[in-house]
Design a protein around this motif. Structure first.
Motif, short mmCIF file in Angstrom:
data_model
loop_
_atom_site.label_atom_id
_atom_site.label_comp_id
_atom_site.label_asym_id
_atom_site.label_seq_id
_atom_site.Cartn_x
_atom_site.Cartn_y
_atom_site.Cartn_z
N PRO A 210 0.83 -1.22 0.00
CA PRO A 210 0.00 0.00 0.00
C PRO A 210 0.86 1.27 0.00
O PRO A 210 1.97 1.29 0.55
N ASP A 211 0.32 2.30 -0.64
CA ASP A 211 0.94 3.63 -0.68
C ASP A 211 2.32 3.63 -1.32
O ASP A 211 3.19 4.44 -0.97
N SER A 212 2.57 2.70 -2.23
CA SER A 212 3.85 2.68 -2.94
C SER A 212 3.68 1.82 -4.19
O SER A 212 2.66 1.16 -4.39
N ASP A 213 4.72 1.82 -5.04
CA ASP A 213 4.71 0.99 -6.24
C ASP A 213 5.38 -0.36 -6.01
O ASP A 213 5.48 -1.16 -6.95
N LYS A 214 5.82 -0.62 -4.80
CA LYS A 214 6.58 -1.85 -4.52
C LYS A 214 5.68 -3.08 -4.54
O LYS A 214 4.49 -3.02 -4.26
N VAL A 215 6.31 -4.21 -4.90
CA VAL A 215 5.63 -5.50 -4.93
C VAL A 215 6.47 -6.49 -4.14
O VAL A 215 7.69 -6.57 -4.32
N VAL A 216 5.82 -7.25 -3.25
CA VAL A 216 6.51 -8.28 -2.49
C VAL A 216 6.11 -9.64 -3.04
O VAL A 216 4.94 -9.87 -3.37
N THR A 217 7.08 -10.55 -3.18
CA THR A 217 6.83 -11.89 -3.71
C THR A 217 7.40 -12.94 -2.77
O THR A 217 8.33 -12.66 -2.01
N CYS A 218 6.85 -14.15 -2.85
CA CYS A 218 7.44 -15.30 -2.18
C CYS A 218 7.70 -16.37 -3.23
O CYS A 218 6.99 -16.45 -4.23
N THR A 219 8.73 -17.16 -3.03
CA THR A 219 9.18 -18.10 -4.06
C THR A 219 9.14 -19.54 -3.57
O THR A 219 9.02 -19.80 -2.38
N GLY A 220 9.27 -20.44 -4.52
CA GLY A 220 9.35 -21.86 -4.20
C GLY A 220 10.69 -22.26 -3.64
O GLY A 220 10.89 -23.44 -3.34
N TYR A 221 11.60 -21.31 -3.48
CA TYR A 221 12.91 -21.57 -2.90
C TYR A 221 13.06 -20.83 -1.57
O TYR A 221 14.12 -20.30 -1.26
N HIS A 222 11.96 -20.76 -0.81
CA HIS A 222 11.84 -20.16 0.53
C HIS A 222 12.45 -18.76 0.62
O HIS A 222 13.12 -18.42 1.59
#
Length: 384
Positions: A190-202
């Motif tokens: 929220p309130d930004s252009d950032k994106v957080v991801t999680c991966t199959g490699y922990h």
């Protein structure tokens, strides 16, 4: 069924094709489906709200159909085909404007559908093996996609010719070997252009499209097993992630550190969602339980057994324990929250097994018994 559906504050989709609603205030759960036509083709893979008032629920099935469920009437009111089973299951289902839908399948075909058309208005290729598609809550025309060997991409549906951001692969490891990437879930901060991801490699990565760097601006790791789902808290500083072994953790995105873990799960996590106004997180997965944890003290508040493997979860924006309406319909099942009382009932119904008498050890033999043994030995010697 309209009275029962209005009570539900948590909605879940199961592998058996049943849409399940849970009322935490009434301690009841309800199944909304046609039980005479259940099949694996109707497995629910995606859920989203159809309108801002949350009076309609969109249900994406494995067979490529999207059904509209009315929470006011308590029944399915519409069904439309938005894909083909050969293209894979839904990895994302969102609403753009009014009745305009956004769908994405495992094959990577992202489509925009309008209500008055049976053909997609917009269609683009997001790459193969897509695991998740998410919509930006601030800019509804922007979506993010990612999958196995298919790095994070952000698309502007108003200019679908090419992605507005494509993540760059991680730097090679210390042996100069390429590091694989496998995006399993993502969320817009929220309130930004950032994106957080999680991966199959922990791994947990944070990308910033506004910066010239296309690699993650933050990297963190949790555990040893593949991460499958994530959800952001309302403040955007903490992300909740779950993995294939039923472990859920809270990570601070400012420092990349683990703040704590949530206990009690026994199977892989498939769905996570933080409530938009309450400090709680709901989770579901392969162990067939819905769990509500507090994000303040990390204690388990509710644990509901729902009989089927669960794929996805959706919370209402109202208070989860808000009461309302009356129940006069059949077909409901009482929610059983496991605790010490149920364990006591199980032990009470079990048969008691009597233990056989063990032989006495030398320490347990009394002084009188020792004297008797000695006297018997002396008698035998005298007879000899």
């Amino acid at each position: 069924m309209g009275d029962t559906s209005r009570l539900c504050s948590v909605w879940l989709g199961s592998e058996t094709g049943i849409l399940k609603g849970v009322s935490l205030s009434r301690k009841q759960a309800f199944n909304f489906c046609n039980t005479s036509h259940l099949s694996r083709d109707q497995e629910v893979r995606a859920l989203c709200w159809g309108d801002p008032a949350q009076s309609e629920l969109l249900v994406g099935s494995v067979d490529g159909t999207v059904k509209t469920f009315s929470t006011e009437k308590g029944s399915f009111t519409e069904s439309r085909r938005c894909g083909d089973p050969s293209e894979g299951c839904f990895t994302g289902l969102e609403v753009l404007d009014g009745s305009t839908l956004i769908t994405c399948g495992e094959c990577g075909t992202l489509r925009v559908w309008r209500e008055d058309s049976s053909e997609p208005v917009t269609e683009l290729d997001a790459g193969k093996n897509v695991c998740r598609m998410r919509q930006s809550p601030a800019h509804r025309h922007k979506v993010a996609t990612g999958g196995k060997e298919n790095n994070l991409k952000i698309w502007d549906l108003q200019k679908p010719e090419k992605p507005v951001f494509t993540a760059k692969n991680l730097r090679d490891d210390w042996l100069d070997l390429r590091r694989p990437h496998w995006v399993r879930d993502m969320a817009f901060m929220p309130d930004s252009d950032k994106v957080v991801t999680c991966t199959g490699y922990h791994q947990v990565h944070v990308y910033d499209p506004s910066s010239p760097q296309r690699r993650p601006v933050l990297e963190a790791e949790y555990g040893e097993y593949p991460l499958t789902a994530l959800s952001l808290q309302a403040d955007g500083n903490t992300v909740v992630v779950g993995n294939t072994h039923g472990h859920i953790a809270l990570l601070d995105l400012r420092k990349g550190l683990v703040r704590g873990c949530l206990k009690g799960l026994a199977g892989g996590v498939r769905g996570l969602q933080c409530h938009p106004s309450q400090p709680v997180v709901a989770s579901c997965g392969l162990d067939r339980f819905l769990r509500i944890h507090s994000l303040e003290d990390r204690k388990l508040q509710h644990k509901v057994y729902l009989k089927s493997r669960l794929n996805c979860i959706l919370l209402t924006s109202k208070d989860l324990e808000e009461a309302g309406g009356t129940i006069g319909e059949a077909g409901s099942q009482e929610v059983k929250e496991e605790g010490e009382g149920e364990e006591d009932e199980v032990w009470d119904t079990m048969e008691c097994v009597e233990e056989r008498q063990k032989r006495k050890t030398t320490e347990e033999v009394t002084d009188g018994e020792l004297q008797e043994k000695k006297s018997k030995k002396k008698k035998k010697k005298g007879q000899d």
